[in-house]
Scaffold this motif. Sequence first.
Motif, PDB file in Angstrom:
ATOM      1  N   GLN A   1       0.824  -1.210   0.000  1.00 13.15           N
ATOM      2  CA  GLN A   1       0.000   0.000   0.000  1.00 13.15           C
ATOM      3  C   GLN A   1       0.865   1.270   0.000  1.00 13.15           C
ATOM      4  O   GLN A   1       0.680   2.156  -0.840  1.00 13.15           O
ATOM      5  CB  GLN A   1      -0.945  -0.024   1.208  1.00 13.15           C
ATOM      6  N   PRO A   2       1.810   1.429   0.950  1.00 16.81           N
ATOM      7  CA  PRO A   2       2.640   2.647   0.919  1.00 16.81           C
ATOM      8  C   PRO A   2       3.465   2.779  -0.354  1.00 16.81           C
ATOM      9  O   PRO A   2       3.689   3.884  -0.852  1.00 16.81           O
ATOM     10  CB  PRO A   2       3.532   2.500   2.156  1.00 16.81           C
ATOM     11  N   LEU A   3       3.928   1.650  -0.910  1.00 18.41           N
ATOM     12  CA  LEU A   3       4.723   1.726  -2.138  1.00 18.41           C
ATOM     13  C   LEU A   3       3.884   2.255  -3.296  1.00 18.41           C
ATOM     14  O   LEU A   3       4.374   3.038  -4.121  1.00 18.41           O
ATOM     15  CB  LEU A   3       5.282   0.340  -2.474  1.00 18.41           C
ATOM     16  N   ALA A   4       2.616   1.813  -3.345  1.00 20.05           N
ATOM     17  CA  ALA A   4       1.752   2.321  -4.415  1.00 20.05           C
ATOM     18  C   ALA A   4       1.543   3.824  -4.264  1.00 20.05           C
ATOM     19  O   ALA A   4       1.591   4.581  -5.231  1.00 20.05           O
ATOM     20  CB  ALA A   4       0.419   1.578  -4.384  1.00 20.05           C
ATOM     21  N   ALA A   5       1.277   4.245  -3.012  1.00 25.25           N
ATOM     22  CA  ALA A   5       1.103   5.678  -2.781  1.00 25.25           C
ATOM     23  C   ALA A   5       2.391   6.437  -3.075  1.00 25.25           C
ATOM     24  O   ALA A   5       2.376   7.560  -3.599  1.00 25.25           O
ATOM     25  CB  ALA A   5       0.667   5.904  -1.337  1.00 25.25           C
ATOM     26  N   LEU A   6       3.546   5.843  -2.720  1.00 25.17           N
ATOM     27  CA  LEU A   6       4.836   6.482  -2.973  1.00 25.17           C
ATOM     28  C   LEU A   6       5.043   6.708  -4.460  1.00 25.17           C
ATOM     29  O   LEU A   6       5.502   7.772  -4.900  1.00 25.17           O
ATOM     30  CB  LEU A   6       5.949   5.603  -2.391  1.00 25.17           C
ATOM     31  N   GLY A   7       4.673   5.691  -5.281  1.00 25.69           N
ATOM     32  CA  GLY A   7       4.817   5.857  -6.736  1.00 25.69           C
ATOM     33  C   GLY A   7       3.945   6.979  -7.250  1.00 25.69           C
ATOM     34  O   GLY A   7       4.340   7.723  -8.147  1.00 25.69           O
ATOM     35  N   MET A   8       2.748   7.110  -6.695  1.00 26.39           N
ATOM     36  CA  MET A   8       1.853   8.173  -7.159  1.00 26.39           C
ATOM     37  C   MET A   8       2.436   9.552  -6.839  1.00 26.39           C
ATOM     38  O   MET A   8       2.440  10.459  -7.669  1.00 26.39           O
ATOM     39  CB  MET A   8       0.481   8.010  -6.508  1.00 26.39           C
ATOM     40  N   PHE A   9       2.952   9.710  -5.589  1.00 21.77           N
ATOM     41  CA  PHE A   9       3.504  11.005  -5.204  1.00 21.77           C
ATOM     42  C   PHE A   9       4.769  11.341  -6.005  1.00 21.77           C
ATOM     43  O   PHE A   9       5.024  12.514  -6.322  1.00 21.77           O
ATOM     44  CB  PHE A   9       3.806  11.012  -3.707  1.00 21.77           C
ATOM     45  N   VAL A  10       5.579  10.331  -6.340  1.00 23.35           N
ATOM     46  CA  VAL A  10       6.785  10.591  -7.161  1.00 23.35           C
ATOM     47  C   VAL A  10       6.373  11.071  -8.541  1.00 23.35           C
ATOM     48  O   VAL A  10       6.928  12.035  -9.090  1.00 23.35           O
ATOM     49  CB  VAL A  10       7.651   9.316  -7.233  1.00 23.35           C
ATOM     50  N   SER A  11       5.356  10.387  -9.132  1.00 21.90           N
ATOM     51  CA  SER A  11       4.891  10.822 -10.459  1.00 21.90           C
ATOM     52  C   SER A  11       4.327  12.233 -10.391  1.00 21.90           C
ATOM     53  O   SER A  11       4.560  13.066 -11.276  1.00 21.90           O
ATOM     54  CB  SER A  11       3.829   9.846 -10.962  1.00 21.90           C
ATOM     55  N   GLY A  12       3.580  12.503  -9.310  1.00 16.40           N
ATOM     56  CA  GLY A  12       3.023  13.843  -9.169  1.00 16.40           C
ATOM     57  C   GLY A  12       4.105  14.894  -9.002  1.00 16.40           C
ATOM     58  O   GLY A  12       4.006  16.010  -9.546  1.00 16.40           O
ATOM     59  N   ALA A  13       5.166  14.567  -8.225  1.00 14.06           N
ATOM     60  CA  ALA A  13       6.249  15.530  -8.020  1.00 14.06           C
ATOM     61  C   ALA A  13       6.943  15.867  -9.337  1.00 14.06           C
ATOM     62  O   ALA A  13       7.288  17.026  -9.616  1.00 14.06           O
ATOM     63  CB  ALA A  13       7.247  14.979  -7.000  1.00 14.06           C
ATOM     64  N   ARG A  14       7.168  14.825 -10.157  1.00 16.06           N
ATOM     65  CA  ARG A  14       7.797  15.078 -11.468  1.00 16.06           C
ATOM     66  C   ARG A  14       6.924  15.979 -12.328  1.00 16.06           C
ATOM     67  O   ARG A  14       7.414  16.884 -13.022  1.00 16.06           O
ATOM     68  CB  ARG A  14       8.052  13.756 -12.171  1.00 16.06           C
ATOM     69  N   LEU A  15       5.614  15.707 -12.290  1.00 20.18           N
ATOM     70  CA  LEU A  15       4.712  16.514 -13.111  1.00 20.18           C
ATOM     71  C   LEU A  15       4.691  17.960 -12.629  1.00 20.18           C
ATOM     72  O   LEU A  15       4.756  18.906 -13.443  1.00 20.18           O
ATOM     73  CB  LEU A  15       3.302  15.910 -13.045  1.00 20.18           C
ATOM     74  N   TYR A  16       4.631  18.148 -11.284  1.00 21.22           N
ATOM     75  CA  TYR A  16       4.621  19.503 -10.747  1.00 21.22           C
ATOM     76  C   TYR A  16       5.953  20.210 -11.031  1.00 21.22           C
ATOM     77  O   TYR A  16       6.009  21.438 -11.239  1.00 21.22           O
ATOM     78  CB  TYR A  16       4.353  19.465  -9.249  1.00 21.22           C
ATOM     79  N   GLN A  17       7.051  19.424 -11.034  1.00 28.99           N
ATOM     80  CA  GLN A  17       8.363  20.026 -11.317  1.00 28.99           C
ATOM     81  C   GLN A  17       8.417  20.539 -12.750  1.00 28.99           C
ATOM     82  O   GLN A  17       8.973  21.607 -13.033  1.00 28.99           O
ATOM     83  CB  GLN A  17       9.461  18.987 -11.066  1.00 28.99           C
ATOM     84  N   GLN A  18       7.833  19.733 -13.678  1.00 29.93           N
ATOM     85  CA  GLN A  18       7.818  20.171 -15.069  1.00 29.93           C
ATOM     86  C   GLN A  18       6.983  21.431 -15.241  1.00 29.93           C
ATOM     87  O   GLN A  18       7.290  22.283 -16.074  1.00 29.93           O
ATOM     88  CB  GLN A  18       7.262  19.060 -15.950  1.00 29.93           C
ATOM     89  N   ARG A  19       5.933  21.541 -14.414  1.00 31.67           N
ATOM     90  CA  ARG A  19       5.074  22.712 -14.517  1.00 31.67           C
ATOM     91  C   ARG A  19       5.634  23.903 -13.757  1.00 31.67           C
ATOM     92  O   ARG A  19       5.114  25.017 -13.880  1.00 31.67           O
ATOM     93  CB  ARG A  19       3.688  22.398 -13.963  1.00 31.67           C
ATOM     94  N   GLY A  20       6.660  23.653 -12.937  1.00 31.66           N
ATOM     95  CA  GLY A  20       7.226  24.730 -12.149  1.00 31.66           C
ATOM     96  C   GLY A  20       6.444  25.055 -10.901  1.00 31.66           C
ATOM     97  O   GLY A  20       6.625  26.136 -10.332  1.00 31.66           O
ATOM     98  N   GLU A  21       5.619  24.120 -10.442  1.00 31.21           N
ATOM     99  CA  GLU A  21       4.834  24.352  -9.230  1.00 31.21           C
ATOM    100  C   GLU A  21       5.646  23.853  -8.044  1.00 31.21           C
ATOM    101  O   GLU A  21       5.538  22.688  -7.640  1.00 31.21           O
ATOM    102  CB  GLU A  21       3.484  23.639  -9.322  1.00 31.21           C
ATOM    103  N   THR A  22       6.452  24.771  -7.502  1.00 33.83           N
ATOM    104  CA  THR A  22       7.382  24.384  -6.434  1.00 33.83           C
ATOM    105  C   THR A  22       6.649  23.993  -5.160  1.00 33.83           C
ATOM    106  O   THR A  22       7.041  23.041  -4.460  1.00 33.83           O
ATOM    107  CB  THR A  22       8.334  25.563  -6.144  1.00 33.83           C
ATOM    108  N   ALA A  23       5.604  24.691  -4.828  1.00 36.59           N
ATOM    109  CA  ALA A  23       4.867  24.383  -3.595  1.00 36.59           C
ATOM    110  C   ALA A  23       4.275  22.977  -3.652  1.00 36.59           C
ATOM    111  O   ALA A  23       4.319  22.216  -2.665  1.00 36.59           O
ATOM    112  CB  ALA A  23       3.774  25.421  -3.385  1.00 36.59           C
ATOM    113  N   ALA A  24       3.721  22.622  -4.807  1.00 37.88           N
ATOM    114  CA  ALA A  24       3.142  21.277  -4.946  1.00 37.88           C
ATOM    115  C   ALA A  24       4.214  20.214  -4.867  1.00 37.88           C
ATOM    116  O   ALA A  24       4.016  19.144  -4.276  1.00 37.88           O
ATOM    117  CB  ALA A  24       2.387  21.179  -6.274  1.00 37.88           C
TER     118      ALA A  24
END
Length: 652
Positions: free
Chosen positions: A426-449
């Motif tokens: 369960q935590p690993l699945a959530a961890l993968g989601m947050f990593v993907s989200g962080a990469r996406l926010y990084q590409q968008r330049g959303e530092t707070a996210a």
Amino acid sequence: MTGAKTYGPATALSTARDQEAGDQGTRVQGAGDEPTGDRARSWRGRAGAVLSRRLPPRLRRSLLFLPPLLVLLLAVFAADWAEVQSGLRSDAVARERLTLYRETILRELEKYRHLPYIVARDPRAVGVLSDPGQAPSANRFLKELAATTGAAALYVMNEDGLTVAASNFDTAGSFVGRNYSFRPYFQEARDGEEGRFFAVGATTGEPGFFFARSTPAGAPARGVVVVKVDMERLETNWRHGGETVIVTDVHGVVFLGTRDDWRYSSLAPLQDMVVAAIRSDRQYGNARLASLQQGPLAQTRLVIGGTAWRQARLKVGILDWTIHYFTPMSEVRAPRGVVWAGAGALVLLYAIWLLVLRSRRLGRVTAGLRQDAATLRDLNRRLVEEIDERRRVERELRDTQADLARASRLAAVGEMSAAVAHELNQPLAALGMFVSGARLYQQRGETAAVTENLDEIDALRHRMATLTQELKRFARPGESRIETVDLRDCLKTSAKLVRPRVEETGVALQLHLPSRPMTANTAPLRVEQVLVNLLRNAIDACQGVAAPVVEARARIEEGRAVIEILDNGEGIPDTLRERIFEPFFTTKPAATGLGLGLAISARIVEDLGGSLATRARRAGGACFVLSLPLAAQGGDEGSEEDARRLDAVDAQ
């Protein structure tokens, strides 16, 4: 010498007899007198030898059967005499018992005989005949009187036989409004006589005895008061005696007694006109009125249902009733068996005596000892073999126990490994989601996210480390860290952990939380571990449903926190409900589940002092109920309201 040896004893005996006759009673003591001691035994032996030589061998063998024949002949006469005496004793006992049973019947009925006469003159009961408005008060009066006297029912009928007031007015089988003018007791009471009748109730179907009296006295009858007496208590007391007793009416129909299978049958065939009369009075309802036997009613011996009985009868003295007392003929004939058993024992003793004499001559005692010795040797050999077999089985048992111990240790290792993989998934699945989200926010330049996702990733890392430590303590539950937490927060955190799975499957996850805190002293990570497992199972169970919904409902109930996880999937079959918490048992495909989640969750909840159960939903799907004790026993204001609200949601 030969002649003296052969005829010496006989000649001496003849000489002694001649001397007795010649001297007219004077007897000379001498060598020819009756011998004694060794001389007597020698004399009897010689006499027996003389008789043996005079009797042919076939006759001597035939004489051996004479004592048994005499015993058997005497047994025939003794058995007949014993049976006759037994029958006389049985009849005497029956007469005493019949007198007692008759008195119990008369005493039971006498208690209620005058009750209709008294009630018929009481305006509280019969006032309803002239004023129908008094029916409610008359009903209550009759009900109270019936309860006080123990009567089965009390009721008042008008001159047409219509019941206008009854003690059972408030029951489904009320007599009020029923017409019983067809009953003989009504017709007799209306004619100024005392109505008496036994019948099966036309309304209730329950049998009873009816007493009836008209009202008022000395004038044309305006109505009839009836009391119904329940005879069941009397029958119950009779059954405790263990005897066969019945009561028949004037036609010989059984209506009371200790044999329910004989009830409403006749002891002799009934004529058609008698059956028609009984049917017209509806005395015994729709009973078949079959005959128990084809012989005369008054005979002493009856055969009913293949069993022979000895019958004794006595008139009861009311409505021409007859009470019958039945004694099984097997009991009457029991002394005959005793006589024959005694005769057989005597014959057997005689045969044994003959065998003992023969065994002495043939030396069978020695042969028996040899046989006993051989038997003992055989038993000893079998005992040695049994001991060796037992030792072999014990060795195999010890080996099997050792194998089971090794298998148990391997199973424990496998269970722990599977548990680690299952709980970290369960935590690993959530961890993968947050990593993907962080990469996406990084590409968008959303530092707070990105920072927020990194915080979530760090929290998940901390959780995985803590969860690993908790899984180490799985075999030692006492070492878990206990905290004071709000179980609503645990439920929210668990919902956040399964959010990736929710977004992936498109399941609607709904939380229903109470307004007041659900504070408990427990291990929060363990509670979240259980909730995550239950939520994920519910999400998986909704796959294939048109509108998948998973609900989590929390409430406070009797000092405990209750959390329900519900889904609208296919549910759990009743045949599998008892096995759902067994280790390695799963309804999922083999590639998607190991069957450890619910087993681990159940053990965790048990260690925390709670319970985990499952139940079916009326609207379909499954429901898992988690119950944990609260930290303090506070007021439950709002808990009942929350429970009603959630129950209303469940009903929809």
